[in-house]
Design an enzyme around this catalytic site. Sequence first.
Site, PDB file in Angstrom:
ATOM      1  N   GLU C  50       0.811  -1.224   0.000  1.00  7.45           N
ATOM      2  CA  GLU C  50       0.000   0.000   0.000  1.00  7.45           C
ATOM      3  C   GLU C  50       0.840   1.268   0.000  1.00  7.45           C
ATOM      4  OE1 GLU C  50      -0.437  -2.843   1.728  1.00  7.45           O
ATOM      5  OE2 GLU C  50      -2.146  -2.556   3.064  1.00  7.45           O
ATOM      6  N   ASN C  51       2.070   1.188   0.464  1.00 12.51           N
ATOM      7  CA  ASN C  51       2.906   2.386   0.467  1.00 12.51           C
ATOM      8  C   ASN C  51       3.485   2.701  -0.899  1.00 12.51           C
ATOM      9  OD1 ASN C  51       4.378   0.051   0.866  1.00 12.51           O
ATOM     10  ND2 ASN C  51       6.020   1.054   1.982  1.00 12.51           N
TER      11      ASN C  51
END
Lengths: 226, 226, 225, 225
Positions: C50-51
């Site tokens: 997700e980063n």
Amino acid sequence: MTRKSKIFSTVDEIVADIRDGASIMFGGFGGAGFPNNLIQGLARKGAKNLSVISNNCGTGDGELGILFKNRQIRRVTAAFPGPGATYFQEQFDKGEVELELVPQGILCERMRAHGAGIPAFFSPVGVGTDVAKGKEERVIRGKRHILEESIGADYAFIKAHRADALGNLVFRKGARNFNPVMATAAKTTLVEVEEIVEVGSLDPEAIVTPFIFVHRIVVVQGLRYV
Amino acid sequence: MTRKSKIFSTVDEIVADIRDGASIMFGGFGGAGFPNNLIQGLARKGAKNLSVISNNCGTGDGELGILFKNRQIRRVTAAFPGPGATYFQEQFDKGEVELELVPQGILCERMRAHGAGIPAFFSPVGVGTDVAKGKEERVIRGKRHILEESIGADYAFIKAHRADALGNLVFRKGARNFNPVMATAAKTTLVEVEEIVEVGSLDPEAIVTPFIFVHRIVVVQGLRYV
Amino acid sequence: MSKPRLTREQIAQRAALELPDGACVNLGWGIPNLTAAYVPKGITIYFHSENGILGMGPRAKKGEEDFDLVDAMKVPVTLIPGASFFAQEAAHVMTRGGHLDVCMLGGLQVSEKGDLANWRVPGAKGAGGIGGAMDIAVGARRLIVTMEHTSKDGARKIVKRCDYPLTAVECVDTIVTDLAVIDVTPDGLQLREVAPGFTPEEVQALTEPKLHYSGKVPEMLASAR
Amino acid sequence: MSKPRLTREQIAQRAALELPDGACVNLGWGIPNLTAAYVPKGITIYFHSENGILGMGPRAKKGEEDFDLVDAMKVPVTLIPGASFFAQEAAHVMTRGGHLDVCMLGGLQVSEKGDLANWRVPGAKGAGGIGGAMDIAVGARRLIVTMEHTSKDGARKIVKRCDYPLTAVECVDTIVTDLAVIDVTPDGLQLREVAPGFTPEEVQALTEPKLHYSGKVPEMLASAR
């Protein structure tokens, strides 16, 4: 009219005008890309009653932790406050800090919407969950959606790898995370960078955040809390 | 289960399965970044009754022009059809082609929304104008907005500068334009590139379109209509 | 009921067999995260974080960690060829927009209809945290929940209706547990495999909604032991 | 009324004086586009193009054109140091999101309240085209319309209410014409300057809504001749 340089000499100067009650976004995720020097400067500055937006709520004294420890934060919008956010969790349990818990992608999207001039959007995320409480629900193309509003702030505190003197930014690996979108969503974006380079020396094809979104720059050695 | 390569040997093969009635997005703006080889392939293939999305409607026989000339297009969503879009303009005047005229930024945003799983959003653009006709209006934070719906397509035809064999893409200067957002908004994205490079040789920090959005690649000498 | 069930590692190993070659995959906290170590030889999986990373490789070796290159669990990782970096917002265009082939999440409860509860135990202390789970659950092309079949106190976790706070409704495609592989279908829960040594009846007894199956139900694949 | 008005080039020249050093600026078709050539010496303007460029420099020299580096009018341009490329969608985050300091558009009509009509003449043949004008008009921090004060057939273009199809409502901040510089304010139209040789009364006669001014109205700056 002489144009002011965006470059500040010290962290204390770059945060000097942050008032009590300001709203501030903080970049960073998973220990990477946190503007820890700016956070420390804000802790020294002591502005209180802050409304903040951040994926998490610090880890011990690190990252946002120091601001909770100092009781500078009144309200936080976060996706994952985190078990290591000890000061936040204490204050949350006692009802001393307000939390808006938001799905992480929707947190990003609400900030992007703000930066893009979009005040609200329908989202499939959170339908039928606690996140939907109090939100308008509408079926679009046969699927349930809820209305999410954009979110902006007075300031974004972000961390980049390199800037040029205009404020064009590049990031490093996973340290990019929330930083670029926050830069678009704040009235004033403050960035701490490890290095500042000559204008024109960053590849125009590879600039991630164009300088239009960046207002103040300070060069400072990165601080990390692992 | 053996994974199929995304690389096609010829333009004719890459467009071979496009059916009559398909919806297709076409990248390109200002003469740059048009997938002209794919368009020529589609002209040869002859699929008809197409519903297309493109900033403009061609320039003479060039860009989308050939598809209008061949009467392959039934409906177009565009921001600026263009005075040079002679075949389109003729057919439009006779009522032979349907046009949805959309502000350019909203065209981008509706495609981005589709790619991002957002079905609709409120927009300040077009309020009080012809663009608002038939759209829900709502005052949000004291300002008038209209509801815009996301827009997707069966295919995106795009042009990139370089791909690796997985489909990671980089573009060249202003030829980036609509291409990246369209790649996110179509079920199947076809890309023509000038060069294909080894997987791992593009800088991970500078990849503009990650391969997840790219399904078919053909290497072919760029065609340009100035 | 003291027969040995699969271990968490074995659940992960079995779950890994659901991943097709070339898939873009996001793994959540817990058992899903263990799955990365069991990708079958000869196939390549592009793990998503997700980063803003697509194409994560194994954990970084001790001494070679780069703390700007971490997964969503804060673990230093590596890249495989073809990897790319992008912003968190773009990472969630991928999750929510339906671009990830497979996502795996842990589960506290899964309902008959595929509702998932995985982020908060009712009455638990603290603020809880949603993280990326809701975006992932809604957007995954195929969502696999990996979890123990029952809770520590023996309660059934596959239920008619979740009473824990939901992550998303009607989102789960397949459940891989220490006792079974179950597909969520419009016609109800289909029991695809049972753990070695267990019968469908035994699994049904530990599952609140009705499990559909016919004939002999295969054992969870041997390579998962 | 055969006194010479400003030329299109002179309108552009006067409009260029409205640009502060360091501003990010988008110029539309027509007179606005001519403005780039008249940026005063000693200041730097970062010109923005909807196709994803910030920091455009002058037109490319003959023989040095790169047709992947064009502005929104399809003209090959150059870059200045600090320029960047991005996608069209990101270019419109800048327009609509209120990030551009100044935008200039041409005008067919501007109303007393700052409504702008600039994309379609009623009854004209063809499909017309909106392009980026609506996003720009809505989002510009400061919107300057540059146009001739009256149409070719002598009709007033600054009107009480536009009857041409609108581009955006209440969006115009300043109008620069061949006769005047006029600011749109909550209190109505303020006449800031008049073209050399013209009186406020003469400009008012060619302007439908009331122009506010007091005392002597300065001439449009001499450097604009």
